[in-house]
Enzyme design. Structure first.
Site, mmCIF file in Angstrom:
data_model
loop_
_atom_site.group_PDB
_atom_site.id
_atom_site.type_symbol
_atom_site.label_atom_id
_atom_site.label_comp_id
_atom_site.label_asym_id
_atom_site.label_seq_id
_atom_site.Cartn_x
_atom_site.Cartn_y
_atom_site.Cartn_z
ATOM 1 N N LYS A 12 66.369 35.216 40.629
ATOM 2 C CA LYS A 12 65.988 33.816 40.431
ATOM 3 C C LYS A 12 64.914 33.742 39.356
ATOM 4 O O LYS A 12 64.179 34.697 39.103
ATOM 5 C CB LYS A 12 65.483 33.175 41.724
ATOM 6 C CG LYS A 12 64.205 33.774 42.328
ATOM 7 C CD LYS A 12 62.904 33.241 41.730
ATOM 8 C CE LYS A 12 61.693 33.932 42.310
ATOM 9 N NZ LYS A 12 60.463 33.680 41.509
ATOM 10 N N ILE A 98 62.771 45.953 39.256
ATOM 11 C CA ILE A 98 61.897 45.974 40.432
ATOM 12 C C ILE A 98 60.510 45.467 40.050
ATOM 13 O O ILE A 98 59.993 45.770 38.979
ATOM 14 C CB ILE A 98 61.821 47.407 40.996
ATOM 15 C CG1 ILE A 98 63.217 47.867 41.452
ATOM 16 C CG2 ILE A 98 60.828 47.502 42.150
ATOM 17 C CD1 ILE A 98 63.307 49.345 41.747
ATOM 18 N N GLY A 99 59.891 44.690 40.947
ATOM 19 C CA GLY A 99 58.534 44.198 40.720
ATOM 20 C C GLY A 99 58.425 43.304 39.511
ATOM 21 O O GLY A 99 57.472 43.398 38.736
ATOM 22 N N ALA A 100 59.397 42.409 39.360
ATOM 23 C CA ALA A 100 59.510 41.647 38.116
ATOM 24 C C ALA A 100 59.238 40.159 38.262
ATOM 25 O O ALA A 100 59.276 39.425 37.282
ATOM 26 C CB ALA A 100 60.906 41.841 37.524
ATOM 27 N N GLY A 104 64.025 40.056 43.322
ATOM 28 C CA GLY A 104 65.068 41.052 43.536
ATOM 29 C C GLY A 104 65.072 41.596 44.951
ATOM 30 O O GLY A 104 66.127 41.693 45.588
ATOM 31 N N GLY A 105 63.900 41.963 45.466
ATOM 32 C CA GLY A 105 63.824 42.473 46.832
ATOM 33 C C GLY A 105 64.210 41.433 47.853
ATOM 34 O O GLY A 105 64.921 41.724 48.828
ATOM 35 N N SER A 107 66.195 38.872 47.360
ATOM 36 C CA SER A 107 67.631 38.618 47.265
ATOM 37 C C SER A 107 68.426 39.730 47.939
ATOM 38 O O SER A 107 69.444 39.469 48.596
ATOM 39 C CB SER A 107 68.045 38.482 45.796
ATOM 40 O OG SER A 107 69.346 37.951 45.683
ATOM 41 N N ASP A 139 60.523 33.831 49.668
ATOM 42 C CA ASP A 139 61.616 33.559 48.728
ATOM 43 C C ASP A 139 62.998 33.733 49.352
ATOM 44 O O ASP A 139 63.997 33.295 48.785
ATOM 45 C CB ASP A 139 61.542 34.504 47.517
ATOM 46 C CG ASP A 139 60.426 34.173 46.560
ATOM 47 O OD1 ASP A 139 59.872 33.060 46.667
ATOM 48 O OD2 ASP A 139 60.102 35.019 45.717
#
Length: 309
Positions: A12, A98-100, A104-105, A107, A139
């Site tokens: 996202k 990762i960690g962006a 991502g985690g 989702s 999220d």
């Protein structure tokens, strides 16, 4: 036994991230517009006969243990189902950095809820999955639903918007060697901007109403609200790669707007269509390489986690 299940887990971006103030529980009250994009992980799940839950991933830097949101989501869903014998063997193909600041985690955790609901034949509806998701991360409910959403509270209160009318293209960039602590970003935001925070629920709701009335559905440009990220004002001055990324993106021909996503350090630029984003990526690739930035061209999508055929 149910056939294996595979789902996609989209990243996202934040078209809007506004820190309204502090809640009674100590969390920040947020007002956001989140948008799913087609940069996606894939999660493959199959049943196990011994009730074990396991995860492997093709990204060696990612923990696959009990702290991983996929594993936590699987255990939560099994616990709430009441069927302790359920198990799953899961494999994550990682494409979202990762960690962006791209969720991502979250989702991936949402993907586990959707995939295992199908694999285990639980027949839970989306609202039930979103409630479980909210227990695991702010999220995650959005990641279950996806598309274009107003998100309030900690991010768990969703109000869906119709898909954006324009088929906008996105150029996304990130320094792979830099990450930003989300708790730090919010605490620093409070330190720098706490005196400007709204003070009560009535003020929060007035601001929510203003966002509900905004023309989010217009093509980005004349009538659309400008991109806003209150955390960007905190992170950008202290993170050279974010400054470099935003300057690079904003200078591109046909760039409509550029901003940081979430707590960073990923930044993105919006273009009228995917073709323009692809051409911009090709045009600026040498400069991005010199700055040490990875890049992806993407499109908006109207959904969150999705079962693959």
């Amino acid at each position: 036994m149910t056939a294996p299940v595979c789902v996609t887990a989209p990243a996202k971006i934040n078209l809007h991230l506004e820190v309204l103030g502090l809640r009674a529980d100590g969390f920040h009250e947020l007002a956001m517009v989140m948008q799913s994009i087609d940069l996606q992980d894939q999660l493959h799940c199959e049943n196990t006969s011994d009730g074990s839950i396991s995860l492997r991933c093709d990204a060696s830097e990612l923990s696959c243990g009990e702290d991983n949101l996929i594993v936590r989501a699987a255990r939560l869903l099994r616990e709430r189902s009441g069927f302790s014998e359920l198990g799953a063997r899961m494999h994550l193909k990682k494409h979202i950095p990762i960690g962006a600041g791209l969720a991502g985690g979250s989702s991936d955790g949402a993907a586990a809820l959707v995939a295992l609901n199908e694999l285990w034949g639980l027949s839970l509806d989306a609202s039930q999955l979103e409630r479980f998701a909210a227990e695991l991360g702010s999220d995650m409910p959005f990641c279950v639903a996806g598309g274009t959403q107003l998100c309030f509270g900690r991010g768990e209160r969703l109000e869906p918007l119709p898909p954006l009318e324009a088929q906008l293209g996105i150029l996304l960039v990130k320094d792979p060697d830099v990450s930003v602590s989300t708790p730090w970003a919010y605490s620093e935001c409070r330190r720098q901007r706490g005196s400007t925070y709204l003070q009560d629920e009535a003020a929060f709701e007035a601001r929510r109403e203003a966002l509900r009335a905004a023309q989010w559905l217009h093509p980005l440009g004349g009538e659309a609200p400008p991109l806003r990220n209150d955390l960007q004002t905190v992170v950008e001055p202290l993170t050279p790669s974010v400054r470099d990324a935003l300057q690079c993106l904003a200078s591109l021909p046909n760039c409509l707007q550029a901003a940081m996503s979430g707590s960073g350090p990923s930044c993105f630029a919006l273009f009228h269509n995917r073709g323009e984003a692809d051409r911009a990526k090709d045009q600026v690739q040498t400069q991005l390489d010199q700055l040490g930035l990875r890049s992806w061209s993407c499109s908006l999508i109207p959904h969150g986690v999705k079962l693959m055929a």
